[in-house]
Design an enzyme around this catalytic site. Structure first.
Site, PDB file in Angstrom:
ATOM      1  N   GLU A  68     -12.585   0.674  17.057  1.00  0.00           N
ATOM      2  CA  GLU A  68     -13.584   0.627  15.976  1.00  0.00           C
ATOM      3  C   GLU A  68     -14.501  -0.597  16.011  1.00  0.00           C
ATOM      4  O   GLU A  68     -15.620  -0.560  15.498  1.00  0.00           O
ATOM      5  CB  GLU A  68     -12.891   0.697  14.611  1.00  0.00           C
ATOM      6  CG  GLU A  68     -12.107  -0.562  14.257  1.00  0.00           C
ATOM      7  CD  GLU A  68     -11.447  -0.472  12.890  1.00  0.00           C
ATOM      8  OE1 GLU A  68     -10.724   0.514  12.647  1.00  0.00           O
ATOM      9  OE2 GLU A  68     -11.664  -1.377  12.069  1.00  0.00           O
ATOM     10  N   THR A 108      -4.848   4.953   7.429  1.00  0.00           N
ATOM     11  CA  THR A 108      -5.750   3.980   6.798  1.00  0.00           C
ATOM     12  C   THR A 108      -5.246   2.569   7.115  1.00  0.00           C
ATOM     13  O   THR A 108      -5.592   1.622   6.426  1.00  0.00           O
ATOM     14  CB  THR A 108      -5.819   4.152   5.256  1.00  0.00           C
ATOM     15  OG1 THR A 108      -4.515   3.972   4.720  1.00  0.00           O
ATOM     16  CG2 THR A 108      -6.359   5.508   4.859  1.00  0.00           C
ATOM     17  N   SER A 109      -4.412   2.460   8.178  1.00  0.00           N
ATOM     18  CA  SER A 109      -3.756   1.176   8.430  1.00  0.00           C
ATOM     19  C   SER A 109      -4.412   0.400   9.572  1.00  0.00           C
ATOM     20  O   SER A 109      -5.197  -0.520   9.324  1.00  0.00           O
ATOM     21  CB  SER A 109      -2.278   1.423   8.675  1.00  0.00           C
ATOM     22  OG  SER A 109      -1.556   0.281   8.365  1.00  0.00           O
ATOM     23  N   ARG A 110      -4.108   0.751  10.794  1.00  0.00           N
ATOM     24  CA  ARG A 110      -4.746   0.121  11.953  1.00  0.00           C
ATOM     25  C   ARG A 110      -4.890   1.181  13.042  1.00  0.00           C
ATOM     26  O   ARG A 110      -3.955   1.969  13.289  1.00  0.00           O
ATOM     27  CB  ARG A 110      -3.898  -1.035  12.500  1.00  0.00           C
ATOM     28  CG  ARG A 110      -4.059  -2.343  11.734  1.00  0.00           C
ATOM     29  CD  ARG A 110      -5.457  -2.949  11.891  1.00  0.00           C
ATOM     30  NE  ARG A 110      -5.644  -4.150  11.106  1.00  0.00           N
ATOM     31  CZ  ARG A 110      -6.178  -4.205   9.876  1.00  0.00           C
ATOM     32  NH1 ARG A 110      -6.561  -3.095   9.280  1.00  0.00           N
ATOM     33  NH2 ARG A 110      -6.331  -5.360   9.252  1.00  0.00           N
ATOM     34  N   HIS A 163     -13.437   2.263   8.048  1.00  0.00           N
ATOM     35  CA  HIS A 163     -12.672   1.119   7.529  1.00  0.00           C
ATOM     36  C   HIS A 163     -13.164   0.732   6.128  1.00  0.00           C
ATOM     37  O   HIS A 163     -13.474  -0.433   5.870  1.00  0.00           O
ATOM     38  CB  HIS A 163     -12.767  -0.072   8.490  1.00  0.00           C
ATOM     39  CG  HIS A 163     -11.545  -0.947   8.447  1.00  0.00           C
ATOM     40  ND1 HIS A 163     -10.936  -1.444   9.560  1.00  0.00           N
ATOM     41  CD2 HIS A 163     -10.817  -1.415   7.398  1.00  0.00           C
ATOM     42  CE1 HIS A 163      -9.896  -2.180   9.215  1.00  0.00           C
ATOM     43  NE2 HIS A 163      -9.805  -2.173   7.894  1.00  0.00           N
ATOM     44  N   GLN A 164     -13.218   1.725   5.248  1.00  0.00           N
ATOM     45  CA  GLN A 164     -13.745   1.460   3.913  1.00  0.00           C
ATOM     46  C   GLN A 164     -12.670   1.530   2.830  1.00  0.00           C
ATOM     47  O   GLN A 164     -12.974   1.391   1.653  1.00  0.00           O
ATOM     48  CB  GLN A 164     -14.875   2.447   3.575  1.00  0.00           C
ATOM     49  CG  GLN A 164     -14.409   3.869   3.271  1.00  0.00           C
ATOM     50  CD  GLN A 164     -15.540   4.767   2.805  1.00  0.00           C
ATOM     51  OE1 GLN A 164     -16.343   5.205   3.613  1.00  0.00           O
ATOM     52  NE2 GLN A 164     -15.609   5.048   1.513  1.00  0.00           N
ATOM     53  N   ALA A 165     -11.403   1.741   3.248  1.00  0.00           N
ATOM     54  CA  ALA A 165     -10.353   1.932   2.240  1.00  0.00           C
ATOM     55  C   ALA A 165     -10.253   0.726   1.304  1.00  0.00           C
ATOM     56  O   ALA A 165      -9.991   0.856   0.114  1.00  0.00           O
ATOM     57  CB  ALA A 165      -9.018   2.195   2.920  1.00  0.00           C
ATOM     58  N   PHE A 166     -10.506  -0.465   1.842  1.00  0.00           N
ATOM     59  CA  PHE A 166     -10.370  -1.685   1.014  1.00  0.00           C
ATOM     60  C   PHE A 166     -11.566  -1.869   0.087  1.00  0.00           C
ATOM     61  O   PHE A 166     -11.520  -2.690  -0.830  1.00  0.00           O
ATOM     62  CB  PHE A 166     -10.283  -2.925   1.921  1.00  0.00           C
ATOM     63  CG  PHE A 166     -11.626  -3.350   2.471  1.00  0.00           C
ATOM     64  CD1 PHE A 166     -12.182  -2.704   3.553  1.00  0.00           C
ATOM     65  CD2 PHE A 166     -12.357  -4.363   1.870  1.00  0.00           C
ATOM     66  CE1 PHE A 166     -13.439  -3.060   4.039  1.00  0.00           C
ATOM     67  CE2 PHE A 166     -13.613  -4.738   2.343  1.00  0.00           C
ATOM     68  CZ  PHE A 166     -14.152  -4.075   3.445  1.00  0.00           C
ATOM     69  N   ASP A 184      -9.318   6.228   8.641  1.00  0.00           N
ATOM     70  CA  ASP A 184     -10.194   5.166   8.135  1.00  0.00           C
ATOM     71  C   ASP A 184     -10.298   4.059   9.180  1.00  0.00           C
ATOM     72  O   ASP A 184     -11.076   3.121   9.027  1.00  0.00           O
ATOM     73  CB  ASP A 184      -9.644   4.609   6.816  1.00  0.00           C
ATOM     74  CG  ASP A 184     -10.613   3.612   6.176  1.00  0.00           C
ATOM     75  OD1 ASP A 184     -11.797   3.982   6.021  1.00  0.00           O
ATOM     76  OD2 ASP A 184     -10.202   2.487   5.853  1.00  0.00           O
ATOM     77  N   ILE A 210       0.835  -1.204   0.000  1.00  0.00           N
ATOM     78  CA  ILE A 210       0.000   0.000   0.000  1.00  0.00           C
ATOM     79  C   ILE A 210       0.873   1.259   0.000  1.00  0.00           C
ATOM     80  O   ILE A 210       0.658   2.177  -0.806  1.00  0.00           O
ATOM     81  CB  ILE A 210      -0.967  -0.008   1.210  1.00  0.00           C
ATOM     82  CG1 ILE A 210      -1.943  -1.190   1.072  1.00  0.00           C
ATOM     83  CG2 ILE A 210      -1.734   1.310   1.310  1.00  0.00           C
ATOM     84  CD1 ILE A 210      -2.785  -1.475   2.301  1.00  0.00           C
TER      85      ILE A 210
END
Ligand code: NAI
Length: 335
Positions: free
Chosen positions: A264, A233-235, A296-299, A259, A155
């Site tokens: 979460e 956008t990782s963890r 958490h929608q980056a994927f 993200d 990424i």
């Protein structure tokens, strides 16, 4: 093979039904998350298919084993929610999808950066309200801005490639730096201290480990430039959220795109429109005008879902061909 599919959303069913068009597998979809309580739903199934918020503790796995479940097919990369040692002892195989659409995650990262910079999230609401004023919407040109990219794996390197197209100077940090990226992408590896001191934007793309937990802390924030933009956008655990909020309140941090969030699990992927949220930290983040949160929608792209469903079913057919094998999750580099 009978598969009990947990934490099902409409989009999961669509993509898995498409990948299973020939009805090779008998998939039963359950909206419930898998945990000790809901494990009974797996009775009569050979495998369970799970996602990031299912809880595969030792107790859950014991129940699964007693029902004859032999395979846990994770439809995600991470498996921190699976007691792997217990699965191993119980003779349950665990498989995962090690990588899906790093381009999609990188593009979402850029979407957060550009939205925060040009205040698109604010402009959207304003114009809906017939407010065409530009007050407070000023951004900056991306060209020549210094961006620190932490973690230059699948990424991170895609993020760096996109940033270079905007004319940014990319400073990268990785515990295993692939020096060929310097000439391939036109970036430079640097120390964390340099990244904190020089970056206008800092974006996180390393895994969550003991070493990286709270890499964004009061200490690192203290070393950053005033007005810095921080993107994660990782963890969630990479950021000390309390320190982040302090940094925003002190006007040190200019903007934040998240993200992922430390706590979460309780909320993300679910609709709480009619509820009162109890998480005061999340409420504070959402209330701050310079924080943009996505859940958490980056994927979440068509391509990623297609890859997830195909790889998960391929993992299952490999299991059927090769049974018995045990621990089969694919570790991420450095994770
Ligand atoms: P990857 O394994 O390809 O790259 C991770 C990189 O981080 C590697 O180059 C590794 O050497 C580096 N690294 C490891 N420890 C480090 C440390 N202490 N400091 C700096 N760098 C370190 O992983 P990938 O696919 O690029 O994913 C990166 C992160 O993105 C993962 O943590 C994953 O959880 C997250 N992710 C988030 C998604 C979302 O939807 N928001 C979707 C997919 C992944």
């Amino acid at each position: 093979m009978n598969i009990a599919f947990f934490d099902t959303k409409d989009y999961d069913k669509t993509s898995f039904d498409l990948a299973n068009q020939d009805h090779q597998y008998n998939i039963h979809y359950f909206a419930d998350r898998l945990d000790e309580e809901s494990a009974y739903l797996a009775k009569g199934h050979d495998a369970v298919c799970c996602f990031v918020n299912d809880r595969l503790s030792k107790e859950t796995l014991k129940k699964l084993a007693s029902y004859g479940v032999k395979l846990v097919a994770m439809r995600c990369a991470g498996f921190n929610n699976v007691d792997i040692a217990a699965a191993d002892r119980l003779g349950i195989t665990v498989v995962n999808v090690p990588r899906y659409s790093p381009e999609g995650v990188a593009e979402h990262t850029l979407a957060l950066i550009l939205s925060l910079n040009r205040k698109i999230h604010k402009a959207f609401h304003r114009t809906k309200d017939y407010n065409f004023s530009l007050k407070g919407l000023m951004g900056f040109n991306m060209r020549d801005k210094v961006v620190g990219v932490i973690g230059m794996g699948a990424i991170g390197r895609n993020v760096a490639r996109l940033l270079k197209a905007f004319g940014c100077e990319v400073l990268a940090y990785d515990v295993f730096p692939d020096k060929s990226l310097e000439s391939d992408l036109g970036i430079q590896f640097a120390s964390l201290a340099d990244i904190w001191a020089k970056s206008d934007i800092i974006t996180l793309h390393c895994p969550l480990t003991a070493e990286t937990r709270h890499i964004i802390s009061a200490d690192s924030i203290g070393q950053m430039k005033a007005g810095v933009m921080i993107i994660n956008t990782s963890r969630g655990g990479l950021v000390d959220t309390a320190a982040l909020i302090d940094g925003i309140r002190a006007r040190k941090i200019g903007s934040v795109g998240l993200d992922v969030y430390e706590e979460e699990t309780e909320y993300f992927f679910q609709d709480f429109t009619d509820e009162i949220l109890d998480d005061e930290v999340l409420l504070e983040l959402l209330a701050l005008p310079n924080v943009l949160v996505t859940s958490h929608q980056a994927f979440f792209t068509r391509e990623a879902l297609e890859q997830i469903s195909k790889t998960t079913l391929a993992n299952i057919s490999e299991y059927i061909r090769e049974e018995p094998f045990t621990f089969r999750v694919t570790e991420r580099k450095g994770a």
